[in-house]
Design an enzyme around this catalytic site. Structure first.
Site, PDB file in Angstrom:
ATOM      1  N   ASN A   1     -49.494 -18.817   6.801  1.00 61.83           N
ATOM      2  CA  ASN A   1     -49.378 -17.613   5.988  1.00 61.83           C
ATOM      3  C   ASN A   1     -47.944 -17.410   5.492  1.00 61.83           C
ATOM      4  OD1 ASN A   1     -52.099 -16.985   6.583  1.00 61.83           O
ATOM      5  ND2 ASN A   1     -51.466 -16.063   8.538  1.00 61.83           N
TER       6      ASN A   1
ATOM      7  N   GLN B   1     -24.994  15.136   5.740  1.00 57.10           N
ATOM      8  CA  GLN B   1     -24.986  14.311   6.949  1.00 57.10           C
ATOM      9  C   GLN B   1     -26.130  13.304   6.941  1.00 57.10           C
ATOM     10  OE1 GLN B   1     -23.709  15.984  10.797  1.00 57.10           O
ATOM     11  NE2 GLN B   1     -25.767  15.495  11.547  1.00 57.10           N
TER      12      GLN B   1
ATOM     13  N   ASN C   1     -14.481  17.095   5.041  1.00 56.03           N
ATOM     14  CA  ASN C   1     -15.218  17.025   3.785  1.00 56.03           C
ATOM     15  C   ASN C   1     -14.674  15.925   2.874  1.00 56.03           C
ATOM     16  OD1 ASN C   1     -16.450  19.235   4.881  1.00 56.03           O
ATOM     17  ND2 ASN C   1     -15.874  20.681   3.263  1.00 56.03           N
TER      18      ASN C   1
ATOM     19  N   SER D   1     -23.948  13.279  14.435  1.00 59.76           N
ATOM     20  CA  SER D   1     -24.282  12.172  13.531  1.00 59.76           C
ATOM     21  C   SER D   1     -23.671  10.850  13.984  1.00 59.76           C
ATOM     22  CB  SER D   1     -23.802  12.493  12.117  1.00 59.76           C
ATOM     23  OG  SER D   1     -22.388  12.619  12.099  1.00 59.76           O
TER      24      SER D   1
ATOM     25  N   LYS E   1     -25.997   9.178   4.820  1.00 62.29           N
ATOM     26  CA  LYS E   1     -25.492   7.857   5.231  1.00 62.29           C
ATOM     27  C   LYS E   1     -26.574   6.964   5.833  1.00 62.29           C
ATOM     28  CE  LYS E   1     -22.291  10.369   6.877  1.00 62.29           C
ATOM     29  NZ  LYS E   1     -22.389  11.371   5.795  1.00 62.29           N
TER      30      LYS E   1
ATOM     31  N   GLU F   1     -44.290 -12.045   2.138  1.00 62.73           N
ATOM     32  CA  GLU F   1     -45.042 -10.788   2.179  1.00 62.73           C
ATOM     33  C   GLU F   1     -44.176  -9.658   2.725  1.00 62.73           C
ATOM     34  OE1 GLU F   1     -49.448 -12.859   2.684  1.00 62.73           O
ATOM     35  OE2 GLU F   1     -48.472 -11.933   4.425  1.00 62.73           O
TER      36      GLU F   1
ATOM     37  N   THR G   1     -49.898 -14.951 -18.393  1.00 59.94           N
ATOM     38  CA  THR G   1     -49.918 -13.550 -18.816  1.00 59.94           C
ATOM     39  C   THR G   1     -51.215 -12.961 -18.264  1.00 59.94           C
ATOM     40  OG1 THR G   1     -51.033 -14.004 -20.920  1.00 59.94           O
ATOM     41  CG2 THR G   1     -48.627 -14.013 -20.933  1.00 59.94           C
ATOM     42  N   HIS G   2     -51.126 -11.758 -17.733  1.00 58.06           N
ATOM     43  CA  HIS G   2     -52.293 -11.098 -17.114  1.00 58.06           C
ATOM     44  C   HIS G   2     -52.891 -11.960 -15.988  1.00 58.06           C
ATOM     45  CE1 HIS G   2     -52.247  -8.289 -20.510  1.00 58.06           C
ATOM     46  NE2 HIS G   2     -52.090  -9.353 -21.283  1.00 58.06           N
TER      47      HIS G   2
ATOM     48  N   SER H   1     -52.244 -18.477  11.900  1.00 49.65           N
ATOM     49  CA  SER H   1     -53.221 -17.434  12.189  1.00 49.65           C
ATOM     50  C   SER H   1     -53.526 -17.428  13.686  1.00 49.65           C
ATOM     51  CB  SER H   1     -54.503 -17.703  11.390  1.00 49.65           C
ATOM     52  OG  SER H   1     -55.581 -16.947  11.895  1.00 49.65           O
TER      53      SER H   1
ATOM     54  N   LYS I   1     -54.650 -22.404   8.987  1.00 48.08           N
ATOM     55  CA  LYS I   1     -53.894 -21.569   8.045  1.00 48.08           C
ATOM     56  C   LYS I   1     -52.408 -21.513   8.341  1.00 48.08           C
ATOM     57  CE  LYS I   1     -55.695 -17.767   6.262  1.00 48.08           C
ATOM     58  NZ  LYS I   1     -54.470 -17.049   6.574  1.00 48.08           N
TER      59      LYS I   1
END
Length: 463
Positions: free
Chosen positions: A290, A327, A115, A28, A330, A295, A160-161, A282, A288
């Site tokens: 972006n 193990q 441990n 590990s 992490k 995003e 709203t919505h 773009s 454009k």
């Protein structure tokens, strides 16, 4: 004939030599090398406890501490080369120490197990990382507060919505996110509290045969208390879940903010311009830009949310006490920390440097009848008309305005009175978008005075 150098400190099995494939599969170190600072601190504290018991001498303690400090110094300078043959960070550190100071290093594992060692290392890392995330959250909050203070008089439509609903100040909208991130800070406080138990003394599972000074260990490592049950100590990973849940909540709020800013930056809204440093062009359309930064934050926020589920899949249904399954834990918390950290850094800079459009909000409110609720309240407050009746009347007026492609402010008093005879010229006061904000009465509202109070509150909080 030269004897081949053995770079493996010891075998952890009394059986035959493990295959090279198994050594690679079992190792590990590629992941948990990140715990080197915590592992060295834990070992130094444990060695001090052993010295107090006279298991090692004062001079041996000094040599061990110096050796461990040298290892950490070399690691920070990029001079350390870890070996998969030594499996994990614990055995690699012990190997490096043995190379430096000889057989004295073979005493450091007295009275402990990997441990309780790894559980303590991970708790220290979680406490430290929670505090680092908190500082990054505060950095985002500072950026938001900067824009909120700057835009107390900037009016935007509330949604709203995804439909334009009522006028708001941009500051009020941004302050909502400060409330969310403030809760995230509190969640990470809980994460720190949950990790604040020292596992050393638990050993493999039954406890140590040495009377290790718990107060000494806690003081040196910064824990407020020790675990009360050794079996729970080595198997408990709840604190990791607390950390992941805190990261999840923060990522939800980041994703929400990113989504809104993406929508606002659309040509259809025009409320927000992403700074050129955080937008891209773009490959085919030269006009454009972006909002790639936002995003990516939105996408990474979803990935971060999945980490707690990944982790719960590892620890679910495991009997007591320790298993190799742990193990895999992490990598999940490390990845989560890394992703959230970069998202917070990017969001802070995007908010601070980008531009909110001060002019378009009022126009959007007016052309989408955002003060219609104010008009309904006008009939209730000034004409004593029941709200359900006033609601219906204003809905008819809005439909009239739509049919005639008019703003509410362009409707004449005579036309208003066709819908309700009692309407007078005061109705135009209720149509005014700017006056709508001041008309709000509750202390959590978008009323400019209340918004100003909240800004001062957060300025004091983040000072």
């Amino acid at each position: 004939m030269t004897k081949k150098k053995n770079n493996k400190l010891l075998s952890t099995s009394i059986n035959k030599k493990t295959s090279s494939l198994m050594e690679d599969f079992n190792s590990s170190i590629d992941v948990d090398q990140r715990l080197i600072e915590e592992d060295i601190l834990v070992t130094q504290a444990h060695v001090s406890a052993l010295e107090k018991l006279k298991v090692i001498s004062k001079n041996e303690e000094k040599k061990i501490h110096q050796g461990l400090n040298g290892i950490l110094n070399d690691y920070q300078k990029g001079k350390i080369k870890f070996s998969k043959k030594n499996e994990d960070i614990h055995m690699n550190v012990e190997y490096f120490l043995h190379q430096r100071i000889g057989d004295i290093a073979l005493k450091i594992h007295t009275g402990r197990s990997r441990n309780d060692q790894v559980a303590t290392d991970t708790r220290l890392w979680t406490k430290k990382s929670s505090k680092e995330i908190q500082e990054l959250i505060k950095m985002v909050m500072h950026s938001i507060l900067y824009q909120a203070n700057k835009h107390q008089e900037t009016i935007i439509p509330g949604f709203t919505h995804l439909q334009i609903a009522q006028p708001l100040s941009l500051a009020h909208h941004l302050l909502a996110y400060l409330e969310m991130f403030k809760r995230d800070l509190e969640y990470f406080d809980f994460s720190i509290y949950g990790a604040d138990e020292n596992v050393l003394g638990s050993a493999a599972l039954a406890g140590s045969n040495y009377q290790l000074d718990q107060n000494l260990l806690n003081k040196k490592l910064g824990f407020s208390k020790s675990k009360q049950n050794s079996m729970d100590g080595v198997s408990d990973r709840d604190f990791c879940m607390y950390f992941l849940h805190a990261c999840t909540m923060t990522s939800i709020h980041l994703g929400k903010l990113a989504s809104e800013l993406i929508l606002w930056s659309s040509n259809l809204a025009g409320l927000f311009d992403v700074h050129s440093e955080y937008s891209t062009g773009s490959s085919i359309m030269p006009q454009k830009r972006n909002p790639d930064s936002l995003e990516l934050i939105r996408s990474k926020a979803n990935i971060i949310r999945s980490k707690s589920q990944e982790f719960s899949n590892i620890i679910s249904n495991l009997p007591l006490t320790y298993f190799k399954d742990f193990q895999e834990d992490k990598k999940i918390i490390f990845d989560c920390f890394d992703e959230l950290s970069i998202c917070l850094n990017v969001m802070s800079d995007v908010i601070k440097k980008s531009h909110f459009n001060k002019k378009i909000g009022v126009e959007l409110c007016e052309t989408n009848f955002a003060t219609a609720t104010d008009l309904a309240d006008y009939l209730v407050i000034e004409k004593n008309i029941p709200f359900r009746k006033s609601y219906k009347t204003i809905a008819e007026i809005v439909q009239f305005a739509l049919n005639n492609k008019m703003k509410l402010s362009e409707i004449s008093l005579k036309e208003f009175q066709k819908f309700e005879k009692s309407i007078d010229s005061n109705i135009y006061q209720y149509i005014d978008v700017k006056k709508s904000l001041a008309r709000k009465k509750t202390n959590m509202s978008t009323n400019p005075k209340e918004v100003s109070k909240k800004i001062r509150k957060f300025q004091k909080f983040l000072k």
